[in-house]
Design a protein around this motif. Structure first.
Motif, PDB file in Angstrom:
ATOM      1  N   TRP A  82       0.811  -1.221   0.000  1.00 16.35           N
ATOM      2  CA  TRP A  82       0.000   0.000   0.000  1.00 16.35           C
ATOM      3  C   TRP A  82       0.847   1.275   0.000  1.00 16.35           C
ATOM      4  CZ3 TRP A  82      -4.524  -1.107  -1.582  1.00 16.35           C
ATOM      5  CH2 TRP A  82      -5.196  -2.249  -1.152  1.00 16.35           C
ATOM      6  N   HIS A  83       2.117   1.159   0.311  1.00 16.64           N
ATOM      7  CA  HIS A  83       3.041   2.305   0.371  1.00 16.64           C
ATOM      8  C   HIS A  83       2.613   3.348   1.411  1.00 16.64           C
ATOM      9  CE1 HIS A  83       5.060   0.805  -3.207  1.00 16.64           C
ATOM     10  NE2 HIS A  83       3.876   0.634  -3.741  1.00 16.64           N
ATOM     11  N   VAL A  84       1.842   2.944   2.402  1.00 14.99           N
ATOM     12  CA  VAL A  84       1.388   3.880   3.441  1.00 14.99           C
ATOM     13  C   VAL A  84       2.568   4.318   4.322  1.00 14.99           C
ATOM     14  CG1 VAL A  84      -0.163   4.158   5.421  1.00 14.99           C
ATOM     15  CG2 VAL A  84      -0.896   2.846   3.447  1.00 14.99           C
ATOM     16  N   GLU A  86       5.260   5.425   3.437  1.00  9.29           N
ATOM     17  CA  GLU A  86       5.805   6.684   2.902  1.00  9.29           C
ATOM     18  C   GLU A  86       5.155   7.896   3.581  1.00  9.29           C
ATOM     19  OE1 GLU A  86       5.089   6.484  -1.283  1.00  9.29           O
ATOM     20  OE2 GLU A  86       6.762   5.122  -1.653  1.00  9.29           O
ATOM     21  N   GLU A  87       3.881   7.743   3.922  1.00 11.25           N
ATOM     22  CA  GLU A  87       3.157   8.832   4.590  1.00 11.25           C
ATOM     23  C   GLU A  87       3.808   9.133   5.948  1.00 11.25           C
ATOM     24  OE1 GLU A  87       0.894  10.929   3.909  1.00 11.25           O
ATOM     25  OE2 GLU A  87      -0.418  11.295   5.601  1.00 11.25           O
ATOM     26  N   PHE A  88       4.226   8.079   6.643  1.00 13.02           N
ATOM     27  CA  PHE A  88       4.885   8.279   7.944  1.00 13.02           C
ATOM     28  C   PHE A  88       6.303   8.824   7.757  1.00 13.02           C
ATOM     29  CE2 PHE A  88       1.967   4.665   9.163  1.00 13.02           C
ATOM     30  CZ  PHE A  88       1.068   5.498   9.800  1.00 13.02           C
ATOM     31  N   GLN A  89       6.983   8.332   6.710  1.00 16.39           N
ATOM     32  CA  GLN A  89       8.353   8.803   6.482  1.00 16.39           C
ATOM     33  C   GLN A  89       8.381  10.286   6.122  1.00 16.39           C
ATOM     34  OE1 GLN A  89       9.584   5.805   3.502  1.00 16.39           O
ATOM     35  NE2 GLN A  89      11.390   5.557   4.770  1.00 16.39           N
ATOM     36  N   ALA A  90       7.337  10.720   5.404  1.00 13.34           N
ATOM     37  CA  ALA A  90       7.315  12.128   4.971  1.00 13.34           C
ATOM     38  C   ALA A  90       6.769  13.052   6.051  1.00 13.34           C
ATOM     39  CB  ALA A  90       6.470  12.256   3.703  1.00 13.34           C
ATOM     40  N   ALA A  91       6.196  12.485   7.107  1.00 16.90           N
ATOM     41  CA  ALA A  91       5.591  13.307   8.171  1.00 16.90           C
ATOM     42  C   ALA A  91       6.657  13.751   9.186  1.00 16.90           C
ATOM     43  CB  ALA A  91       4.509  12.502   8.882  1.00 16.90           C
ATOM     44  N   PRO A  92       6.408  14.878   9.841  1.00 15.93           N
ATOM     45  CA  PRO A  92       7.398  15.376  10.822  1.00 15.93           C
ATOM     46  C   PRO A  92       7.303  14.658  12.164  1.00 15.93           C
ATOM     47  CG  PRO A  92       5.572  16.897  10.667  1.00 15.93           C
ATOM     48  CD  PRO A  92       5.272  15.804   9.695  1.00 15.93           C
ATOM     49  N   ILE A  93       7.530  13.359  12.129  1.00 15.90           N
ATOM     50  CA  ILE A  93       7.528  12.595  13.393  1.00 15.90           C
ATOM     51  C   ILE A  93       8.865  11.869  13.511  1.00 15.90           C
ATOM     52  CG2 ILE A  93       5.027  12.309  13.516  1.00 15.90           C
ATOM     53  CD1 ILE A  93       5.418   9.403  12.573  1.00 15.90           C
ATOM     54  N   ARG A 242      14.948   3.594   4.904  1.00 22.45           N
ATOM     55  CA  ARG A 242      15.001   4.608   3.838  1.00 22.45           C
ATOM     56  C   ARG A 242      16.047   4.177   2.823  1.00 22.45           C
ATOM     57  NH1 ARG A 242      16.768   9.621   6.792  1.00 22.45           N
ATOM     58  NH2 ARG A 242      15.980  10.893   5.130  1.00 22.45           N
ATOM     59  N   GLU A 243      15.773   4.455   1.554  1.00 20.83           N
ATOM     60  CA  GLU A 243      16.670   4.016   0.478  1.00 20.83           C
ATOM     61  C   GLU A 243      18.029   4.683   0.607  1.00 20.83           C
ATOM     62  OE1 GLU A 243      14.503   5.191  -2.913  1.00 20.83           O
ATOM     63  OE2 GLU A 243      13.362   3.351  -3.022  1.00 20.83           O
TER      64      GLU A 243
END
Lengths: 243, 278
Positions: A82-84, A86-93, A242-243
């Motif tokens: 689902w690639h969800v 990525e949403e967490f990786q891009a978020a400021p957490i 992360r890549e």
């Protein structure tokens, strides 16, 4: 540590949507164990203790491990399918916030699995002592395996790798971790080997608490230490994802 | 607003980015145009914290993406190439969880989500599970989600890939509106017409390097105004003219005829790299 709550809530919302399916799947394996080991092979252990009373706490340990570990599959699907993630990786957490959210979700799954076992236990006439030591042991076991699951879910590169880890780590531990038979019946060298499995100590602590026997502190400290080590490994592994 | 200096990234022996430098001004609608594998997605993934850079520097709204990564992430929203919504959650739940990740207060989240769903034309579907939506609707939900925390910069990675022409135009109108509302938009695409229609400036990227950066009009003007395609056996040749009448005169006698059309960004890309984008 902002950010852990939405990660946790997301998993809870998904669990709520799948609730009855999850509950049914959580009940299948323990039910088979109860029938196969409890009734077909069971009986008295020779020390006057009914085998079912021995088995149910073992299944609690096993289920809390497997259900906590199950969060790895959910993360894996969210990451690769689902690639969800990525949403967490891009978020400021922060990484610890992400890991904490997922670990707590794993613990929640494990507690649900434990409640299923306790319900099945009651149905076959086994009552366990649900004191603080019981819940502490269950909580530490769940925390340890959920943390390990998050770490491994970050390190694997595919769904197939995830399945392989389960085969090599979880399945052997489920059988050899003192869950379905007393480890004292194994030869000395084999007993020594089982001591390196975290589930052995979890089973010991959970069974002692469930049967209202004195609980030695060592398993609790071992699980706490291992759980914290796995948690920090998971935090570090998020960077590696992360890549 | 967005500044990149010497960005480099390799995957094993493959160099995905070979020293990309550029600057995007506040409020600009900027497009990164190039064929698949040129380095467009890698650039966005680096800027949004999904991929580690090997060398170079980048700043979003003045925040270094490495040393101030959380602050940099707060300034931007991102619409990834993949549909990465939670299909088992509702549209509203997806947006709400995003708002929580950015620590937005509940009352603000409620108001903002309603506004955005109205904005993308999906207010009546707020309670629908994402898996019940069409591809175009999912893309609009992703755009709405990326805007929940009011980012100053919006990254759109191939926002219309896989969508039919009608939906694509609807998304373009939405992107134009977002830009008109003041956000800086950084768009990657391999659709010529998308870059031409939307972008104020375009960077051509090929093999991890920027080969040209200018307004679409200036890039196209480098070739001329008119392009005449003629067929020579199985080979298609294109000649460029500044005047349509001159083109018609010169090619009038060509066996098999010719097609006269306006120069597009593909012609400019072809002239610079020797290959087509699509």
């Amino acid at each position: 540590m902002h950010g852990w709550l939405p990660v946790f809530l997301r998993e809870l919302k998904i669990m709520r949507r799948r609730f009855w399916r999850m509950l049914a799947s959580m009940a299948v394996s323990p039910l088979l164990y109860l029938i196969a080991f409890g009734y077909a092979l069971g009986g008295d252990q020779g020390d006057g203790q009914a085998y079912l009373a021995f088995l149910v706490p073992g299944l609690v340990a096993m289920s809390s491990m497997t259900q906590a570990w199950g969060i790895a599959t959910d993360i894996n699907v969210a990451r690769f399918y689902w690639h969800v993630f990525e949403e967490f990786q891009a978020a400021p957490i922060s990484n610890p916030a992400y890991v904490l959210g997922e670990v707590l979700a794993g613990v929640a799954r494990a507690l649900l699995g434990v409640l299923v076992i306790l319900g099945l236990g009651l149905a076959v006439g086994v009552e366990v002592d649900l004191g603080p030591c019981f819940w502490l042991a269950v909580g530490l076991n769940s925390f340890t395996f959920a943390s390990l699951a998050v770490a491994m879910a970050m390190l694997v590169k595919s769904h197939a790798d995830q399945g392989m880890l389960s085969s090599f780590i979880i399945t052997p531990m489920a059988f050899l971790g003192g869950t379905v038979f007393p480890l004292e019946r194994l030869p000395g060298w084999a007993q020594a080997l089982t001591e390196v499995l975290p589930l052995t100590h979890a089973s010991r602590a959970i069974r002692a608490a469930a049967l209202d026997q004195p609980s030695p502190p060592l398993p609790f400290f071992l699980l706490l230490g291992l759980g914290l080590a796995c948690f920090f490994l998971a935090v570090h592994s998020v960077n590696l994802a992360r890549e | 607003m967005i500044r990149l200096e010497g960005l480099r990234k390799s995957y094993g022996k493959v160099e995905a980015l070979r020293g990309v430098s550029l600057q995007v001004s506040p409020g600009e609608l900027f497009a990164f145009l190039g064929p698949n594998g040129a380095g467009k997605t890698t650039t966005i993934r680096i800027l949004t914290g999904l991929t580690r850079l090997d060398q170079g520097w980048a700043w979003l709204d003045g925040h270094d993406i490495v040393s101030q990564s959380l602050a940099a992430k707060r300034t931007c929203g991102v619409v990834h190439q993949h549909l990465n919504l939670d299909s088992e959650l509702t549209v509203e739940e997806n947006l709400d969880l995003h708002g929580r990740l950015y620590d937005l207060p509940r009352s603000f989240r409620r108001r903002r989500i309603a506004e955005l769903l109205e904005y993308v034309g999906l207010l009546e579907r707020r309670g629908s599970l994402v898996r019940q939506l069409s591809g175009g609707m999912k893309r609009r939900v992703m755009i709405a989600r990326a805007l929940v925390h009011q980012p100053r910069i919006l990254f759109l990675d191939e926002p219309t890939v896989g969508l039919d022409a009608a939906i694509r135009r609807r998304i373009w109108a939405l992107i134009r509106r977002i830009s008109a509302d003041g956000a800086t938009v950084f768009l990657t695409t391999h659709y010529i017409e998308e870059a031409e229609f939307l972008a104020q400036r375009v960077a051509f990227i090929d093999h991890g390097q920027i080969v040209a950066l200018d307004t679409p009009q200036n890039l196209m003007a480098r070739q001329g105004v008119w392009a005449a395609d003629t067929l020579h056996g199985e080979e298609l040749r294109t000649r460029y003219f500044t005047n349509a009448e001159a083109a018609k005169r010169e090619l009038a006698g060509h066996e098999g005829g010719f097609t006269l059309r306006r120069v597009n960004l593909e012609d400019s890309f072809l002239a610079l790299t020797g290959k087509k984008i699509q």
